[in-house]
Design a protein around this motif. Structure first.
Motif, short mmCIF file in Angstrom:
data_model
loop_
_atom_site.label_atom_id
_atom_site.label_comp_id
_atom_site.label_asym_id
_atom_site.label_seq_id
_atom_site.Cartn_x
_atom_site.Cartn_y
_atom_site.Cartn_z
N PRO A 92 9.33 2.87 6.11
CA PRO A 92 8.43 3.85 5.49
C PRO A 92 8.20 3.55 4.02
CG PRO A 92 10.05 4.96 6.87
CD PRO A 92 10.47 3.52 6.79
N GLY A 93 6.92 3.57 3.61
CA GLY A 93 6.58 3.33 2.22
C GLY A 93 6.49 1.87 1.84
N PHE A 94 6.79 0.98 2.78
CA PHE A 94 6.71 -0.46 2.53
C PHE A 94 5.68 -1.01 3.52
CE2 PHE A 94 8.29 -4.88 3.16
CZ PHE A 94 8.18 -5.31 1.85
N ASN A 95 4.44 -1.10 3.06
CA ASN A 95 3.32 -1.35 3.97
C ASN A 95 3.01 -2.83 4.14
OD1 ASN A 95 2.84 1.43 4.49
ND2 ASN A 95 1.91 1.60 2.46
N LEU A 96 4.02 -3.57 4.56
CA LEU A 96 3.82 -4.98 4.89
C LEU A 96 2.91 -5.07 6.11
CD1 LEU A 96 5.11 -7.76 3.91
CD2 LEU A 96 6.48 -7.61 6.01
N PRO A 97 2.00 -6.05 6.15
CA PRO A 97 1.17 -6.20 7.36
C PRO A 97 2.05 -6.30 8.60
CG PRO A 97 0.38 -7.66 5.62
CD PRO A 97 1.67 -7.06 5.12
N LYS A 98 1.54 -5.83 9.71
CA LYS A 98 2.32 -5.83 10.95
C LYS A 98 2.21 -7.14 11.71
CE LYS A 98 2.34 -0.82 11.68
NZ LYS A 98 1.92 -0.50 10.30
N ALA A 231 9.56 -6.18 -15.00
CA ALA A 231 9.05 -6.18 -13.63
C ALA A 231 8.30 -4.89 -13.33
CB ALA A 231 10.20 -6.36 -12.65
N GLU A 232 7.13 -5.02 -12.76
CA GLU A 232 6.32 -3.86 -12.41
C GLU A 232 5.96 -3.91 -10.94
OE1 GLU A 232 2.93 -3.73 -14.95
OE2 GLU A 232 4.09 -3.37 -16.77
N ASP A 253 2.13 -4.64 -6.50
CA ASP A 253 1.59 -3.29 -6.59
C ASP A 253 1.52 -2.71 -5.18
OD1 ASP A 253 -1.00 -1.48 -6.32
OD2 ASP A 253 -0.36 -1.36 -8.42
N PRO A 254 2.05 -1.50 -4.94
CA PRO A 254 2.06 -0.94 -3.58
C PRO A 254 0.67 -0.86 -2.94
CG PRO A 254 3.46 0.36 -5.03
CD PRO A 254 2.72 -0.61 -5.91
N GLN A 255 -0.36 -0.57 -3.75
CA GLN A 255 -1.71 -0.50 -3.20
C GLN A 255 -2.18 -1.87 -2.74
OE1 GLN A 255 -3.35 2.32 -2.63
NE2 GLN A 255 -4.99 1.16 -1.64
N VAL A 265 0.97 -10.99 -7.33
CA VAL A 265 2.42 -10.81 -7.24
C VAL A 265 3.08 -11.44 -8.46
CG1 VAL A 265 4.48 -11.48 -5.94
CG2 VAL A 265 2.42 -10.74 -4.72
N SER A 266 4.10 -10.77 -9.03
CA SER A 266 4.87 -11.34 -10.13
C SER A 266 6.20 -11.83 -9.59
CB SER A 266 5.09 -10.31 -11.23
OG SER A 266 5.78 -9.18 -10.74
N SER A 267 6.75 -12.87 -10.21
CA SER A 267 7.99 -13.45 -9.68
C SER A 267 8.94 -13.81 -10.80
CB SER A 267 7.67 -14.70 -8.87
OG SER A 267 7.09 -15.71 -9.66
N TYR A 268 10.24 -13.81 -10.46
CA TYR A 268 11.30 -14.13 -11.40
C TYR A 268 12.37 -14.93 -10.67
CZ TYR A 268 9.14 -10.21 -13.84
OH TYR A 268 8.23 -9.37 -14.44
#
Length: 272
Positions: A92-98, A231-232, A253-255, A265-268
């Motif tokens: 829930p709340g993590f809208n990765l493609p299915k 990180a954002e 970004d969640p959207q 996407v940002s990366s570290y």
């Protein structure tokens, strides 16, 4: 890490702390790496199929599509791994493609700290062909780059499971750049003794369940907070590479995640 197993071990003298921790448990998707073997040369055949979820090995790459390069150096990026989204449990709340295949490439150089956006690349395939005749399977052109940049040679199959954690270090008021999670007033009389005398003696609190996660919040180690202050967005992927313990972080970004847009996407990367 304060997961349900660690909460269950809290001694009776700190029993009043348990409800607070249990109420603040949040779900995430744990990642476990299962070693399959090593590719000593870019001429070796991959140990997993081109479209399978994997860490290391070679990417799914349709014929006619370029292998990603660093925009600044024009060097080939290292293929870190890929995820078949259908393998990932829903969170829930993590809208990765299915469905589809999500790939991670990096410009990882061991001496570096924070990456700039041109030093990683994420590619998403909404549809995947399982006809190897449609795909590039000869990656011998990467041999010089593998040797030059000391790429990872080991190949791992990735497994996913739903887990829970409080992520207290990340969410606590000690790291106000993150998401505050203040200790209730009624616990402050026992909290310091619990947190510093008991909790920090438990080895589990500094150990990822598996090798990383999707969703949730990142682990906070002694060398990580300064790296993640800027990180954002939402944690997309955290990975502790099983070969050398280097931590990779990707935020989105969640959207954008809801839209399956992985262009910003940002990366570290942080060396242990």
């Amino acid at each position: 890490m304060i997961d349900p197993n660690l909460i269950a071990k809290i001694p009776q003298e700190f029993a009043q702390v348990k409800p607070f921790l249990e109420q603040n448990l949040l779900p995430y998707i744990a990642i476990t790496c299962e070693e399959q073997g090593s590719l000593d040369s870019a001429c070796d055949p991959d140990l997993l199929l081109p479209w399978e979820t994997k860490l290391g090995g070679y990417p799914y790459l349709p014929k006619g599509m370029d292998y990603p390069k660093d925009e600044e150096t024009d060097r080939f990026l290292m293929f870190l791994g890929q995820i078949d989204c259908a393998d990932v449990p829903e969170l829930p709340g993590f809208n990765l493609p299915k469905q589809g295949l999500l790939q991670f490439y990096t410009g990882y150089i061991p001496t570096m700290g924070e990456w700039r956006s041109t030093q990683h690349y994420i590619r998403y395939f909404p549809e995947v062909s399982k006809d190897e005749g449609d795909l590039i399977t000869d990656f011998s052109f990467l041999e010089e780059e593998r040797s030059y940049n000391e790429w990872y040679y080991d190949v791992y199959r990735l497994r996913f499971s739903l887990e829970n954690d409080v992520f207290f270090d990340y969410r606590s008021s000690a790291f106000k750049v993150f998401h505050p999670l203040d200790t209730p007033e009624e616990l402050k009389s026992v909290w310091e003794e619990f947190y510093y005398d008991w909790f920090y003696e438990q080895k589990e609190h500094m150990t990822l369940k598996g090798n990383g996660k999707l969703g949730g919040y990142p682990e906070v180690h002694s060398y990580v907070p300064e790296t993640l202050e800027s990180a954002e967005g939402q944690l997309l992927l955290e990975l502790e590479h099983p070969y050398d313990g280097v931590y990779f972080y990707f935020f989105i970004d969640p959207q954008k995640l809801t839209q399956a847009d992985f262009s910003e996407v940002s990366s570290y990367v942080v060396a242990g």
